[in-house]
Design a protein around this motif. Structure first.
Motif, PDB file in Angstrom:
ATOM      1  N   LEU A 166       0.696  -1.195   0.144  1.00  0.00           N
ATOM      2  CA  LEU A 166       0.089   0.066   0.234  1.00  0.00           C
ATOM      3  C   LEU A 166       0.913   1.247  -0.090  1.00  0.00           C
ATOM      4  O   LEU A 166       0.302   2.225  -0.799  1.00  0.00           O
ATOM      5  N   CYS A 215      -8.868   3.499   3.063  1.00  0.00           N
ATOM      6  CA  CYS A 215      -9.214   2.157   2.779  1.00  0.00           C
ATOM      7  C   CYS A 215     -10.138   1.454   3.411  1.00  0.00           C
ATOM      8  O   CYS A 215     -10.602   1.880   4.353  1.00  0.00           O
ATOM      9  N   ILE A 251      -2.005   6.653   5.201  1.00  0.00           N
ATOM     10  CA  ILE A 251      -2.976   5.750   4.612  1.00  0.00           C
ATOM     11  C   ILE A 251      -3.940   5.149   5.934  1.00  0.00           C
ATOM     12  O   ILE A 251      -3.276   4.649   6.847  1.00  0.00           O
ATOM     13  N   ILE A 309      -7.179   2.640   7.322  1.00  0.00           N
ATOM     14  CA  ILE A 309      -8.344   1.605   7.376  1.00  0.00           C
ATOM     15  C   ILE A 309      -9.623   2.187   7.830  1.00  0.00           C
ATOM     16  O   ILE A 309      -9.615   2.157   9.095  1.00  0.00           O
ATOM     17  N   CYS A 367      -9.089   2.738  -1.811  1.00  0.00           N
ATOM     18  CA  CYS A 367      -8.287   1.758  -1.448  1.00  0.00           C
ATOM     19  C   CYS A 367      -9.322   0.555  -1.041  1.00  0.00           C
ATOM     20  O   CYS A 367      -9.972   0.940  -0.141  1.00  0.00           O
ATOM     21  N   MET A 368      -9.001  -0.491  -1.579  1.00  0.00           N
ATOM     22  CA  MET A 368      -9.827  -1.735  -1.019  1.00  0.00           C
ATOM     23  C   MET A 368      -8.776  -2.937  -0.573  1.00  0.00           C
ATOM     24  O   MET A 368      -7.857  -3.335  -1.415  1.00  0.00           O
ATOM     25  N   ILE A 369      -9.038  -3.569   0.423  1.00  0.00           N
ATOM     26  CA  ILE A 369      -8.367  -4.604   0.941  1.00  0.00           C
ATOM     27  C   ILE A 369      -8.975  -6.122   1.003  1.00  0.00           C
ATOM     28  O   ILE A 369      -9.998  -6.140   1.705  1.00  0.00           O
ATOM     29  N   THR A 421      -6.873   1.648  -5.516  1.00  0.00           N
ATOM     30  CA  THR A 421      -5.942   0.715  -5.306  1.00  0.00           C
ATOM     31  C   THR A 421      -6.392  -0.512  -4.594  1.00  0.00           C
ATOM     32  O   THR A 421      -7.167  -0.502  -3.635  1.00  0.00           O
TER      33      THR A 421
END
Length: 318
Positions: free
Chosen positions: A142, A152, A180, A182, A211-213, A237
């Protein structure tokens, strides 16, 4: 005379059959119990096939619960113990709520954990990844992909499972002092259709998320599908875990920045080999902390082709 020979041949055949049946019955059974019926475990099965060729006195078998729930998995474990399992290596659906069940199983047969540990139980040892270290590796991907920072959302099948908790912990530790964050974690309870709809919902409702996890193996491919259907592939991302083919394709296409892969092939191979040694009285391979860590690896565009070739080689071995 011919009738006598026929009777003799029949007797001989029956004797061979009886000996073969007795020999099969003498074999100890070792089981690998998954946390759900997903493609991730096919590599573990491939590792078990290699181990089976080296363990002629054992029968090795992969077992899947009918659904990914602790209650269903508990019933499966009880059945295997009742059928005389010599050992079970387990990816627990929810170690916290299964503590009593796992202690009961460990009191009746050899119990080993993998994928996510259950350290507060009587399991003999854990063999698998350090999910905290894997999370830190995902944070590295990331940081490289998002130098200007971002927000994210993480997606997990079972957010309360130890592997998910530890991956997210490692991610947050790795992202400390970075720009960054979450924002939240969405659960799908191992339902792949729901995993895709979760990602689609975020894409519709949260324009601030860039952003995706994907925390579980199948989450990232579902994120990719949602991005493609929304026309935003390559604009958000994506970082994942494990080596689902959809994730690897996403890396090749530039939709996924990278993934952190575990080694389920080694879990299947080493897990059953070590269980056999334990059953035979050899525990010398177990470290003092009762954890055998199989390292994880970052896969991105630079090494994805080589990794795919290695996976194909493992799967081709019979």
């Amino acid at each position: 005379m011919s009738r006598k020979w026929s009777l003799a041949a029949l007797s001989a055949a029956l004797l061979v059959s009886a000996v073969s049946t007795a020999h099969a019955a003498d074999k100890k059974h070792l089981y690998f119990v998954a946390n759900g019926a997903v493609d991730f475990w096919k590599l573990a099965e491939a590792g078990m096939r290699k181990a089976q060729a080296e363990l002629p006195n054992y029968t090795l078998e992969m077992k899947y619960p009918e659904q990914s729930s602790a209650a269903v998995q508990d019933r499966l474990l009880d059945d295997l113990v009742a059928n005389g399992a010599a050992g079970i290596i387990l990816s627990s659906v929810d170690p916290k709520t299964q503590t009593d069940e796992l202690n009961k199983v460990a009191g009746q047969t050899l119990l080993v954990t993998t994928d996510g540990d259950a350290p507060d139980t009587r399991r003999a040892f854990y063999l698998g990844s350090s999910n905290i270290d894997a999370g830190k590796q995902a944070a590295q991907i990331l940081i490289k992909a998002m130098p200007n920072g971002g927000k994210c959302v993480a997606f997990a099948g079972l957010p309360g499972a130890d592997n998910a908790v530890q991956r997210l912990k490692g991610l947050r530790e790795g992202l400390q002092n970075m720009k960054i964050t979450i924002d939240s974690v969405r659960s799908d309870e191992m339902d792949q259709a729901r995993a895709q709809s979760n990602a689609a919902d975020i894409l519709t409702a949260r324009k601030d998320v860039n952003c995706m996890i994907g925390v579980f193996a199948y989450n990232t491919p579902q994120i990719v599908l949602a991005l493609q259907q929304s026309g935003r592939a390559g604009k958000v991302t994506v970082v994942g875990f494990d080596n689902d083919q959809g994730t690897l394709n996403g890396i090749k296409q530039g939709v996924v920045a990278g993934t952190v892969v575990q080694q389920p092939y080694q879990w299947g191979y080493l897990g059953t080999k070590y269980m056999a040694r334990y059953v035979e009285g050899d525990t010398s391979f177990i470290p003092k902390d009762h954890k055998i860590i199989v390292p994880t690896q970052i896969i991105d565009k630079s090494n994805v082709d080589a990794f795919v070739a290695q996976v194909k080689a493992w799967m081709a071995k019979k």
